[in-house]
Motif scaffolding. Structure first.
Motif, short mmCIF file in Angstrom:
data_model
loop_
_atom_site.label_atom_id
_atom_site.label_comp_id
_atom_site.label_asym_id
_atom_site.label_seq_id
_atom_site.Cartn_x
_atom_site.Cartn_y
_atom_site.Cartn_z
N HIS A 196 43.33 -4.26 -11.51
CA HIS A 196 44.64 -3.77 -11.08
C HIS A 196 44.85 -4.02 -9.58
O HIS A 196 45.96 -4.33 -9.16
CB HIS A 196 44.78 -2.26 -11.38
N VAL A 197 43.80 -3.87 -8.79
CA VAL A 197 43.93 -4.11 -7.35
C VAL A 197 44.18 -5.59 -7.08
O VAL A 197 45.08 -5.95 -6.32
CB VAL A 197 42.67 -3.62 -6.59
N LEU A 198 43.42 -6.46 -7.74
CA LEU A 198 43.62 -7.89 -7.52
C LEU A 198 45.01 -8.34 -7.97
O LEU A 198 45.57 -9.29 -7.43
CB LEU A 198 42.54 -8.70 -8.24
N ASN A 199 45.58 -7.63 -8.92
CA ASN A 199 46.93 -7.95 -9.40
C ASN A 199 48.01 -7.67 -8.36
O ASN A 199 49.17 -8.04 -8.56
CB ASN A 199 47.24 -7.15 -10.67
N LEU A 200 47.64 -6.98 -7.28
CA LEU A 200 48.64 -6.72 -6.23
C LEU A 200 49.07 -8.02 -5.54
O LEU A 200 50.11 -8.08 -4.91
CB LEU A 200 48.10 -5.74 -5.19
N ASP A 240 49.88 -12.20 -5.87
CA ASP A 240 50.40 -13.17 -6.83
C ASP A 240 49.50 -14.38 -6.98
O ASP A 240 48.68 -14.66 -6.11
CB ASP A 240 51.74 -13.69 -6.29
N LEU A 241 49.73 -15.12 -8.05
CA LEU A 241 49.04 -16.38 -8.27
C LEU A 241 49.16 -17.30 -7.05
O LEU A 241 48.19 -17.95 -6.65
CB LEU A 241 49.70 -17.06 -9.48
N TYR A 296 50.67 -10.26 -14.36
CA TYR A 296 50.02 -10.42 -13.06
C TYR A 296 48.91 -11.47 -13.11
O TYR A 296 48.55 -11.99 -14.17
CB TYR A 296 49.42 -9.07 -12.64
N TYR A 297 48.32 -11.67 -11.94
CA TYR A 297 47.22 -12.63 -11.74
C TYR A 297 46.15 -12.54 -12.84
O TYR A 297 45.73 -13.56 -13.39
CB TYR A 297 46.61 -12.38 -10.35
N SER A 298 45.69 -11.32 -13.17
CA SER A 298 44.61 -11.16 -14.14
C SER A 298 45.01 -11.51 -15.57
O SER A 298 44.16 -11.62 -16.45
CB SER A 298 44.08 -9.72 -14.16
N ASP A 299 46.30 -11.66 -15.81
CA ASP A 299 46.77 -12.00 -17.15
C ASP A 299 46.72 -13.50 -17.43
O ASP A 299 46.90 -13.92 -18.57
CB ASP A 299 48.24 -11.55 -17.33
N GLY A 334 54.60 -13.56 -13.82
CA GLY A 334 55.93 -13.27 -13.30
C GLY A 334 56.92 -13.01 -14.42
O GLY A 334 57.92 -12.32 -14.22
N ASP A 335 56.65 -13.59 -15.60
CA ASP A 335 57.50 -13.26 -16.75
C ASP A 335 57.35 -11.79 -17.07
O ASP A 335 56.25 -11.23 -16.97
CB ASP A 335 57.07 -14.05 -18.00
#
Lengths: 256, 256
Positions: free
Chosen positions: A185-189, A191-192, B167-170, B214-215
């Motif tokens: 969840h933290v890393l998701n803060l 963006d790609l 998010y990134y982890s997805d 982002g979707d």
């Protein structure tokens, strides 16, 4: 019976579906492998969860720092070495070294663990368990040349940059939000597009309190003078006041 | 060189941090193990991603059904057997059997895969790859006694019961939302309290289109006359109209 070595060594595969867009292992999955290694190592030596659960106690991860030169790529086989370098009444310090077959060091980890009673949820004296068995396996010489997890200082006042709900998949066998999920969840803060430019050099997390499914998690972000990002996670729900559950710090470096 | 057996067999551990509150493996992690087994099996036989990427092609999972008697418990060692029972021009059908050392069958899986060209994203003729190599490994006798993934029928009109950000982890190595993440997001539609009462007997997912970080993902839920829950996931973003990305169906049974 011959005593097991002080250092445990476990092999893992960087599974393709555990890798991010750049084809490298997600930090969360690496964290999971470190926790597995800790679990295997302590169980094999008789002071792991398997024994502790029979005496109504458990290990609780208090702090974890991971510092990487490079992340394993998809299909890389790597080893996690782990050992305890210090055991005190209420804390043990456990190190990790992540290497490949040729001896290349991907990075290191350091962690701090407490032991609690499952009923009272209060800390118990680690050295009372099996006559201080853990002390038979202290390894002080093997190098883990990264800094210990430190206290993450944050200003008290700020607005959350994100709040998320917690769900079934976030919850571990203890009924708490899984330690590794916080990392994700933290890393998701970010963006790609950020991760295309920056590499996570160091990630650190301190666990303060437990949260449960249904709690809302709120993320507060600050950047300090050394370009380190600090994140505070709080939980909020209908029954309690907002309360801190963990703190993280992240050091990113620009990719080549 | 002797030909490899048609059926591959891979061993896995139900890792403690991959288990839910009930101490059993999450369905999403099981799905991940099945995908790994498929990946190992096809790579070892020369028609996997490792070869396909050199000729600018890849496998795409189209449908997956998993039907379980019981889920592996934490620390259980189990095997995933996998084999292809049918290969046609545009689809292969791959089966899975999940068993333990004693031969106890936890459950089965069935999947359908297409092959696409990485540039055009269009299906390619599977039997043209390496002179139809996949046909050398067709196993039609070994039993996989569950129903094939079927078409999930849903009404068009309804309101989403949840919408989430991605998010990134997805995101996986292809830049798409990871196939396993959809499973987790769908299972998250039910609360911990539901899972205390009900066991996922059968889970089925059909992948329709790709989504990207982002979707927004929107979840539509219906229950049909056979007590099966159907879920449609759509994506929405600033540039496109709302579009379906996958459909699932879930059969829950009351726990003893």
């Amino acid at each position: 019976m011959e005593q097991l070595s002080k250092i445990g060594r476990y092999n893992f595969l960087a599974e393709p579906f555990h890798c991010d867009f750049s084809n490298h292992l997600f930090m969360g999955h690496l964290g999971n492998h470190l926790l597995n290694a800790a679990d295997f190592h302590s169980n094999e030596r008789g002071y792991g969860m398997n024994y502790l659960n029979t005496v109504n106690k458990t290990w609780v991860l208090s702090r974890l720092a991971i510092e990487m030169e490079e992340m394993p790529k998809a299909y890389d086989r790597f080893f996690v070495e782990t050992w305890v370098d210090c055991a005190m009444k209420f804390f043990t310090s456990r190190n990790f070294k992540i290497i490949d077959e040729s001896g290349f060091v991907y990075g290191y980890g350091k962690s701090v663990w407490a032991m609690i009673d499952l009923d009272t949820r209060q800390p118990v004296d680690i050295l009372m368990v099996r006559n201080g068995l853990v002390n038979k396996y202290i390894e002080e010489e093997y190098l883990c040349p990264i800094e210990r997890p430190s206290r993450v200082k944050m200003l008290v006042k700020s607005e959350p940059i994100r709040s998320i709900e917690t769900y079934y998949s976030d919850v571990d066998v203890n009924g708490h939000i899984n330690s590794v999920r916080y990392i994700e969840h933290v890393l998701n803060l970010w963006d790609l597009s950020w991760y295309k430019e920056y590499f996570i050099k160091r990630f650190e997390i301190a666990y303060v309190a437990e949260s449960h499914q249904g709690d809302k998690l709120n993320f507060y972000l600050e950047q300090n003078e050394y370009s380190v990002f600090n994140v505070r996670i709080t939980k909020s729900n209908a029954d309690e006041e907002e309360k801190e559950v963990c703190r993280c710090s992240l050091l990113f470096v620009k990719r080549d």
